[in-house]
Scaffold this motif. Structure first.
Motif, PDB file in Angstrom:
ATOM      1  N   GLU A   1       0.825  -1.221   0.000  1.00 42.01           N
ATOM      2  CA  GLU A   1       0.000   0.000   0.000  1.00 42.01           C
ATOM      3  C   GLU A   1       0.853   1.263   0.000  1.00 42.01           C
ATOM      4  O   GLU A   1       0.522   2.257  -0.629  1.00 42.01           O
ATOM      5  CB  GLU A   1      -0.891   0.045   1.258  1.00 42.01           C
ATOM      6  N   MET A   2       1.957   1.202   0.743  1.00 39.77           N
ATOM      7  CA  MET A   2       2.829   2.377   0.857  1.00 39.77           C
ATOM      8  C   MET A   2       3.735   2.551  -0.349  1.00 39.77           C
ATOM      9  O   MET A   2       4.479   3.523  -0.425  1.00 39.77           O
ATOM     10  CB  MET A   2       3.683   2.258   2.129  1.00 39.77           C
ATOM     11  N   GLY A   3       3.723   1.589  -1.254  1.00 37.54           N
ATOM     12  CA  GLY A   3       4.524   1.724  -2.474  1.00 37.54           C
ATOM     13  C   GLY A   3       5.961   1.264  -2.341  1.00 37.54           C
ATOM     14  O   GLY A   3       6.820   1.639  -3.143  1.00 37.54           O
ATOM     15  N   CYS A   4       6.226   0.424  -1.332  1.00 37.89           N
ATOM     16  CA  CYS A   4       7.579  -0.143  -1.205  1.00 37.89           C
ATOM     17  C   CYS A   4       7.856  -1.046  -2.419  1.00 37.89           C
ATOM     18  O   CYS A   4       6.964  -1.734  -2.909  1.00 37.89           O
ATOM     19  CB  CYS A   4       7.667  -0.952   0.088  1.00 37.89           C
ATOM     20  N   ASP A   5       9.090  -1.014  -2.923  1.00 36.55           N
ATOM     21  CA  ASP A   5       9.407  -1.722  -4.173  1.00 36.55           C
ATOM     22  C   ASP A   5       9.750  -3.200  -3.981  1.00 36.55           C
ATOM     23  O   ASP A   5       9.353  -4.042  -4.777  1.00 36.55           O
ATOM     24  CB  ASP A   5      10.591  -1.044  -4.866  1.00 36.55           C
ATOM     25  N   ILE A   6      10.545  -3.471  -2.948  1.00 39.48           N
ATOM     26  CA  ILE A   6      11.133  -4.809  -2.804  1.00 39.48           C
ATOM     27  C   ILE A   6      11.004  -5.275  -1.360  1.00 39.48           C
ATOM     28  O   ILE A   6      11.078  -4.464  -0.435  1.00 39.48           O
ATOM     29  CB  ILE A   6      12.626  -4.780  -3.231  1.00 39.48           C
ATOM     30  N   GLY A   7      10.817  -6.572  -1.155  1.00 39.54           N
ATOM     31  CA  GLY A   7      10.731  -7.135   0.190  1.00 39.54           C
ATOM     32  C   GLY A   7      11.715  -8.280   0.387  1.00 39.54           C
ATOM     33  O   GLY A   7      12.125  -8.949  -0.566  1.00 39.54           O
ATOM     34  N   GLN A   8      12.093  -8.466   1.644  1.00 30.36           N
ATOM     35  CA  GLN A   8      13.009  -9.538   2.019  1.00 30.36           C
ATOM     36  C   GLN A   8      12.586 -10.005   3.408  1.00 30.36           C
ATOM     37  O   GLN A   8      12.277  -9.168   4.258  1.00 30.36           O
ATOM     38  CB  GLN A   8      14.433  -8.970   2.057  1.00 30.36           C
TER      39      GLN A   8
END
Ligand code: C2E
Ligand code: MG
Ligand code: MG
Ligand code: MG
Length: 280
Positions: A250-257
């Protein structure tokens, strides 16, 4: 030399009465031969593009396997390697292994995967890091734009020595940079703006409780907005729950780990993970 003996003697007496130091002392004793014999293993954790859901990168995280089959984690031995000078040969070995593995993934058809390698402040001490990096790239023939070096803010903050020159030389080799553990160090926006890294990795202490504790949402959102305004790609570290993932999207973060997808795993397992998603 006298000074060095003096320090060893101090350490000896210091550890005699303290079990925790005793363990530390034994680790230091065993670290040097282990580094010389490359008795380590590089594990890899996937980074997921939150738009496509695909693995876009992998982070190299070193482990020290023991005779009894257990693993010693980097938080235990990296600080010892840093204070003993062993971080240079160990860091070069990890870098070379990671580049070799990424080049192999590319040859196997996974040609868009990047590899990330952590660098310690101590590796910049003797000024040899740019030439070590060049050697690793030459040796492994990895296209440098697929190598991402993770720096902490303490490295950017050191403006008096020749760290800025070393970083410029390394940039000149065509590698990418990520700022690791953002939010726990200096969080100096001037350094961020000047250095112009490719990625900003938000420390997992801010991600842990996201979706559970509403107070974390505006903070993480602000960090994402700052990173975006500086033209950086945002990475959230330590995603463990669906709820955090949903908020980050929702916040527009690009990448997750994070453990939500996978813990760091050996080469074979990460290659299997990459293969399974490619043919999904
Ligand atoms: P880091 O670079 O911030 O790496 C991420 C750490 O967070 C890894 O711990 C990873 O296993 C852990 N992690 C990832 N996802 C989650 C999650 O969802 N939940 C939780 N609780 N933890 C998660 P690890 O592998 O123990 O490494 C610790 C630190 O040691 C690294 O932090 C990095 O600073 C350092 N390190 C590891 N390998 C190297 C290396 O080759 N060279 C140097 N200089 N430092 C290294
Ligand atoms: Mg890292
Ligand atoms: Mg980190
Ligand atoms: Mg770190």
């Amino acid at each position: 030399e006298a000074k060095r003996n003096g320090r060893n003697r101090f350490e000896f007496y210091d550890v005699k009465f303290d079990e925790e130091s005793d363990e530390k002392f034994s680790l230091i004793q065993r670290l040097r031969p282990a580094v010389l014999a490359n008795q380590f293993e590089v594990y890899y954790q996937p980074l997921i593009d939150l738009k496509s859901g695909q693995i876009c990168s992998i982070e190299a995280l070193v482990r020290w396997p023991q005779n009894d089959g257990s693993l010693v984690f980097p938080d235990k031995f990296i600080p010892l390697a840093e204070s003993s000078g062993l971080i240079n040969p160990l860091g070069e070995w990890v870098l070379t292994q990671a580049c070799l593995f990424c080049a192999k993934l590319h040859r196997n058809g996974y040609s868009e995967i990047s590899v990330a390698v952590n660098l310690s402040f101590a590796q910049f001490k003797d000024g040899t890091l740019p030439s070590i990096l060049k050697r690793a790239l030459d040796l492994t023939q990895l296209n440098p734009r697929f190598l991402e070096l993770e720096l902490t803010e303490s490295i950017l903050a050191d403006e008096n020595g020749n760290i800025p020159e070393q970083l410029e030389q390394m940039k000149g080799l065509g590698v990418q940079f990520a700022i690791d553990d953002f939010g726990t160090g200096y969080s100096n926006l001037n350094f961020l703006r000047k250095f112009n890294a490719h990625k900003l990795k938000i420390d997992r202490i801010f991600i842990n409780t996201l979706g559970l504790d509403e107070n974390d949402v505006p903070l993480v959102s602000a960090i994402i907005n700052i990173a975006e305004s500086l033209g950086m790609v945002t990475v959230a570290e330590g995603i463990e729950h669906e709820s955090a993932l949903r908020k980050l999207k929702e916040m527009g973060c690009d990448i997750g780990q994070g453990f939500y997808w996978s813990k760091p795993v050996p080469e074979k397992q990460i290659e299997a993970l990459i293969a399974s998603q490619s043919y999904a």
